[in-house]
Write a protein that holds these residues in place. Sequence first.
Motif, PDB file in Angstrom:
ATOM      1  N   ASP A 175     -15.157  -4.420  40.230  1.00  0.00           N
ATOM      2  CA  ASP A 175     -14.167  -4.050  39.235  1.00  0.00           C
ATOM      3  C   ASP A 175     -14.736  -3.316  38.017  1.00  0.00           C
ATOM      4  O   ASP A 175     -14.082  -2.458  37.453  1.00  0.00           O
ATOM      5  CB  ASP A 175     -13.402  -5.300  38.800  1.00  0.00           C
ATOM      6  N   ASP A 228      -9.633  -5.525  34.964  1.00  0.00           N
ATOM      7  CA  ASP A 228     -10.951  -5.534  35.612  1.00  0.00           C
ATOM      8  C   ASP A 228     -11.965  -6.375  34.843  1.00  0.00           C
ATOM      9  O   ASP A 228     -12.867  -6.972  35.437  1.00  0.00           O
ATOM     10  CB  ASP A 228     -11.479  -4.092  35.749  1.00  0.00           C
ATOM     11  N   ASP A 234      -9.280  -8.174  41.113  1.00  0.00           N
ATOM     12  CA  ASP A 234      -7.854  -8.055  40.787  1.00  0.00           C
ATOM     13  C   ASP A 234      -7.164  -7.211  41.849  1.00  0.00           C
ATOM     14  O   ASP A 234      -7.758  -6.314  42.444  1.00  0.00           O
ATOM     15  CB  ASP A 234      -7.626  -7.507  39.371  1.00  0.00           C
TER      16      ASP A 234
END
Length: 323
Positions: A25, A65, A201
């Motif tokens: 992320d 993120d 995510d």
Amino acid sequence: MKKVLEGLDEQSIPDGLMGFSTHDDCAIYPLPDGSKLIQTVDFFTPIVDDPFEFGRIAASNSLSDIYAMGGKPLFALNIACFPSDELPLEVLTEILNGGISIAKEAGIPILGGHTVKDKEPKYGLVVSGIVEDGKALKNSTAKPGDVLILTKPIGTGIISTAIKRDKAPSDMIQTAIEIMAQLNLCASTSMEGISISACTDVTGFGLLGHLSEMCKNSNVSATLEFNSVPFIEGVFELAQNGIIPGGTKKNLNFVQDDIDFSDILIDYQKLMLADAQTSGGLLISVPLAHSQELIAKLKDNHALAYSIIGQVYNPSDKLIYVN
Ligand code: CO
Ligand code: CO
């Protein structure tokens, strides 16, 4: 996108830094005191008509993120495109104010930014954060015996398409806005003090895309229980009526070969699982023994979802088995 990344010239990246390789992320950069700087950027075109709400959603999405990595955001910069010849500048102000309202919720300042004149508005944030040494959560460390927990319901891609086609009732639009604008801060806080195996995510690649990435990078397989996956109310009916974004269809095509779907699942249900999300929840892989503690904390912190949606196993023929 993968093709573009494959075509990039090679760089020599020093140990301890993390970049493109596992599609995690955030980028990670070690600081002299042992903590790690984490950084992420994201921006996109409006998915709702209200400029303030668009700003909130885009900012929350950009911060996601950082939370997925178990980090704390420090500050952000705006990144915007705006057709200043066609739209009044007040619209841009509203978008940026939406961003500020979310930054306040996150407890961080927006310290600057840059706007470019462009045909279509676009907005997002560059976010810098910090994570303690050894505490960064990755998408590549899920372990057999873990269970999978998702912290927001799925379906914002399908609802966004319904909005474009004038097929979404106003209460459904409002629900989707609140879901997309909710910070993953509450989910991230819930993970503190619990030994989490892996986290990411759920955004553009959809639940199946991000889960298959997690499985591939962790060298594990997972099961997913369709009936345990939380969906936003009304998404079933929209999907059944063929209201599916192009990106969602592409997502399913991309991962299909890695997935074994139960025969009882209908095509539109597979598409629901692949739905491209905006500012989706965290997908958390946690050892079964710690899962009830995590669920209790998610409930306390008002996460929008907290049910167990699947389990992690030793690597098998397929990455994901959907029941
Ligand atoms: Co992400
Ligand atoms: Co991102």
